[in-house]
Scaffold this motif. Structure first.
Motif, PDB file in Angstrom:
ATOM      1  N   ALA A  18       0.817  -1.212   0.000  1.00  0.00           N
ATOM      2  CA  ALA A  18       0.000   0.000   0.000  1.00  0.00           C
ATOM      3  C   ALA A  18       0.850   1.261   0.000  1.00  0.00           C
ATOM      4  CB  ALA A  18      -0.926   0.006   1.220  1.00  0.00           C
ATOM      5  N   GLY A  19       2.189   1.125   0.154  1.00  0.00           N
ATOM      6  CA  GLY A  19       3.072   2.289   0.152  1.00  0.00           C
ATOM      7  C   GLY A  19       2.953   3.145   1.399  1.00  0.00           C
ATOM      8  N   ILE A  20       2.659   2.516   2.536  1.00  0.00           N
ATOM      9  CA  ILE A  20       2.490   3.250   3.802  1.00  0.00           C
ATOM     10  C   ILE A  20       3.740   3.056   4.663  1.00  0.00           C
ATOM     11  CG2 ILE A  20       1.091   3.467   5.903  1.00  0.00           C
ATOM     12  CD1 ILE A  20      -1.273   2.389   4.311  1.00  0.00           C
ATOM     13  N   ARG A  21       4.236   4.135   5.231  1.00  0.00           N
ATOM     14  CA  ARG A  21       5.395   4.038   6.109  1.00  0.00           C
ATOM     15  C   ARG A  21       5.000   3.405   7.441  1.00  0.00           C
ATOM     16  NH1 ARG A  21       8.309   9.442   7.036  1.00  0.00           N
ATOM     17  NH2 ARG A  21       6.193   9.987   7.754  1.00  0.00           N
ATOM     18  N   GLN A  22       5.989   2.771   8.075  1.00  0.00           N
ATOM     19  CA  GLN A  22       5.730   2.091   9.346  1.00  0.00           C
ATOM     20  C   GLN A  22       5.236   3.074  10.399  1.00  0.00           C
ATOM     21  OE1 GLN A  22       8.972   0.211  11.832  1.00  0.00           O
ATOM     22  NE2 GLN A  22       8.124  -1.658  10.876  1.00  0.00           N
ATOM     23  N   ALA A  23       5.836   4.254  10.442  1.00  0.00           N
ATOM     24  CA  ALA A  23       5.431   5.246  11.448  1.00  0.00           C
ATOM     25  C   ALA A  23       3.996   5.704  11.212  1.00  0.00           C
ATOM     26  CB  ALA A  23       6.394   6.444  11.409  1.00  0.00           C
ATOM     27  N   ASP A  24       3.605   5.883   9.950  1.00  0.00           N
ATOM     28  CA  ASP A  24       2.249   6.334   9.655  1.00  0.00           C
ATOM     29  C   ASP A  24       1.213   5.275  10.033  1.00  0.00           C
ATOM     30  OD1 ASP A  24       3.276   8.680   8.677  1.00  0.00           O
ATOM     31  OD2 ASP A  24       3.331   8.006   6.590  1.00  0.00           O
ATOM     32  N   LEU A  25       1.536   4.004   9.754  1.00  0.00           N
ATOM     33  CA  LEU A  25       0.600   2.937  10.112  1.00  0.00           C
ATOM     34  C   LEU A  25       0.466   2.835  11.629  1.00  0.00           C
ATOM     35  CD1 LEU A  25      -1.261   0.606   9.347  1.00  0.00           C
ATOM     36  CD2 LEU A  25       0.746  -0.885   9.247  1.00  0.00           C
ATOM     37  N   ALA A  26       1.596   2.955  12.323  1.00  0.00           N
ATOM     38  CA  ALA A  26       1.553   2.893  13.786  1.00  0.00           C
ATOM     39  C   ALA A  26       0.701   4.023  14.340  1.00  0.00           C
ATOM     40  CB  ALA A  26       2.978   2.956  14.342  1.00  0.00           C
ATOM     41  N   ALA A  27       0.853   5.214  13.777  1.00  0.00           N
ATOM     42  CA  ALA A  27       0.051   6.349  14.251  1.00  0.00           C
ATOM     43  C   ALA A  27      -1.425   6.116  13.979  1.00  0.00           C
ATOM     44  CB  ALA A  27       0.522   7.632  13.564  1.00  0.00           C
ATOM     45  N   GLY A  28      -1.755   5.535  12.810  1.00  0.00           N
ATOM     46  CA  GLY A  28      -3.149   5.269  12.477  1.00  0.00           C
ATOM     47  C   GLY A  28      -3.780   4.238  13.375  1.00  0.00           C
ATOM     48  N   ALA A  29      -2.963   3.308  13.920  1.00  0.00           N
ATOM     49  CA  ALA A  29      -3.484   2.268  14.817  1.00  0.00           C
ATOM     50  C   ALA A  29      -3.293   2.626  16.277  1.00  0.00           C
ATOM     51  CB  ALA A  29      -2.795   0.936  14.510  1.00  0.00           C
ATOM     52  N   ALA A  30      -2.735   3.811  16.569  1.00  0.00           N
ATOM     53  CA  ALA A  30      -2.534   4.299  17.939  1.00  0.00           C
ATOM     54  C   ALA A  30      -1.610   3.386  18.734  1.00  0.00           C
ATOM     55  CB  ALA A  30      -3.873   4.454  18.651  1.00  0.00           C
ATOM     56  N   ILE A  31      -0.503   2.938  18.092  1.00  0.00           N
ATOM     57  CA  ILE A  31       0.530   2.173  18.787  1.00  0.00           C
ATOM     58  C   ILE A  31       1.875   2.795  18.432  1.00  0.00           C
ATOM     59  CG2 ILE A  31      -0.775   0.008  18.805  1.00  0.00           C
ATOM     60  CD1 ILE A  31       0.928  -0.946  16.463  1.00  0.00           C
ATOM     61  N   SER A  32       2.922   2.390  19.143  1.00  0.00           N
ATOM     62  CA  SER A  32       4.243   2.958  18.884  1.00  0.00           C
ATOM     63  C   SER A  32       4.885   2.282  17.674  1.00  0.00           C
ATOM     64  CB  SER A  32       5.137   2.778  20.104  1.00  0.00           C
ATOM     65  OG  SER A  32       5.433   1.408  20.309  1.00  0.00           O
ATOM     66  N   PRO A  33       5.731   3.001  16.940  1.00  0.00           N
ATOM     67  CA  PRO A  33       6.432   2.392  15.807  1.00  0.00           C
ATOM     68  C   PRO A  33       7.302   1.205  16.211  1.00  0.00           C
ATOM     69  CG  PRO A  33       6.553   4.779  15.673  1.00  0.00           C
ATOM     70  CD  PRO A  33       5.974   4.455  17.024  1.00  0.00           C
TER      71      PRO A  33
END
Length: 421
Positions: A18-33
């Motif tokens: 999906a071309g999503i960065r790890q930090a962005d996905l973590a922020a979207g799921a409300a967890i730490s990178p």
């Protein structure tokens, strides 16, 4: 490695796709990178709640990351590896493949199943070709007639002083032996194209397997046949379930008892029956064809003319291979959607029969007004009443094995030869 241990791997693959960065996905799921990094490398378990949030952030369902692949899929992959050991497939990593690439794993398993069915088909056909007494008799008759024709022809060519009387006798012999030759060829082609075979041994395609299974049920789609063995291949089982599901919907629209009473009152007229029950014409055709002990045949095709379904009527041959006869009322209905087509038809001799064929075509617009129109045509095949007088349309099963001549619709010469009708 078990499929459940691959949730992190699947998450990482979907995120990268999906071309999503790890930090962005973590922020979207409300967890730490850092927590997401441990999950993606399968070093930390993920709770159902966190998995739901991660899946939602990717726009996916959590089911796509869980233990969705059954143990049977892994067993099928190992069986596929065992059938061709020289290929060097790593059978011990079947769970890894099923977990990381479930789509590819299902494809391999399905191809393995199809391959096994085809192997059985070839083996069974080879056995029949070597041991079937009917085939042996047909081939013997064919070769005997060929030998007789050649011997007679040699006499006529090499003997210059034959009297007119003897010439007439040899000509009569040629006539009779050529008739034997055509009859023997017809018998042989009939065996090859229409021989009845068992589902589990020689059904070469899912449609053939399904139709053999339905024929074993007497083509009855009524409840009560659930104890019968299902078709062997998954694709044929899917066709069988779809057939029974459609029959259930047709019964709900035209209930048993009331439908039979209406059929006795108005006769097998699909348009009248459909109007009476507020249903569609094709549903009424199916109800007529799939009643217990129904003598009616039914054929369905799509806009390309490809036969989608074949329930034969006694005496009306349906091709297993190749295109059907272009003179069938089925194709006239296909060209005129919504307009009923009724025709009295006659099949080729020997054993010529007369039938009433009722055709109808329905259309759908699944892509809206701007999309293509889909058509489904049906032909109900009913034995003709002796009182049905008039000229009948002469037709056959398919050009390849139709002896009728001349025929303006013929696409290719018949391998049986042709005869005047």
């Amino acid at each position: 490695m078990t499929p459940s241990a691959l949730i992190g791997t699947r998450l990482r693959e979907r995120r990268l796709a999906a071309g999503i960065r790890q930090a962005d996905l973590a922020a979207g799921a409300a967890i730490s990178p850092s927590y997401l990094n441990l999950i993606e490398h399968n070093r930390r378990n993920v709770t159902p709640e966190v998995l739901e949030r991660l899946a939602a952030a990717l726009g996916l369902s959590a089911k796509e990351f869980g233990d969705s692949e059954p143990a049977a899929l892994v067993a099928d992959l190992r069986a596929a590896a065992a059938t061709l050991p020289e290929a060097g497939a790593e059978a011990e990593r079947a769970e890894d493949l099923a977990g990381r690439f479930p789509g590819w794993a299902r494809l391999i398993a399905q191809l393995q199943t199809n391959n096994a069915v085809l192997r059985q088909a070839v083996a069974a056909l080879n056995d029949r070709l070597g041991h079937d007494p009917h085939l042996s008799s047909a081939l013997h008759e064919l070769l005997s007639a060929l030998s007789a024709v050649r011997a007679t022809a040699e006499i006529l060519v090499e003997t210059e002083d034959l009297t007119p009387d003897w010439q007439r006798r040899f000509h009569l012999n040629l006539h009779h032996d050529s008739a034997r030759l055509v009859q023997g060829a017809e018998t042989l082609i009939s065996w090859l194209d229409h021989s009845e075979v068992e589902t589990e041994t020689v059904a070469a395609a899912p449609q053939d397997e399904f139709e053999t299974w339905a024929a074993a049920r007497g083509w009855s789609a009524e409840p009560g046949g659930d104890d019968a063995p299902w078709p062997a291949s998954p694709a044929a089982r899917d066709l069988a379930r779809a057939w029974l599901d459609q029959a259930g919907r047709d019964r709900a629209a035209m209930p048993p008892g009331a439908f039979e009473a209406a059929l006795d009152e108005s006769g097998p007229d699909p348009a009248l029956l459909a109007a009476r029950f507020g249903s569609d014409v094709l549903a009424a055709m199916r109800r007529i064809a799939f009643l217990p002990d129904s003598a009616a045949g039914l054929v369905l095709c799509d806009a390309s003319g490809t036969l989608l379904f074949r329930k034969p009527a006694d005496g009306f041959s349906l091709p297993r291979f190749g295109a059907a006869c272009p003179l069938w009322p089925l194709f006239a209905a296909l060209a005129r959607p919504g307009q009923p087509v009724r025709a009295l038809v006659a099949t080729p001799a020997p054993g010529a029969r007369r039938f009433i064929c009722l055709g109808f075509c329905e259309t759908r617009q699944p892509y809206g007004f701007d999309g293509p129109e889909l058509r489904t045509a049906a032909m109900l095949i009913l034995p003709a009443d002796p009182r049905d007088a008039g000229a009948a349309i002469a037709l056959g099963p398919t050009c390849r094995i139709c002896p009728r001549a001349p025929c303006p619709a013929r696409r290719e010469p018949s391998i049986l030869g042709t005869a005047a009708v």
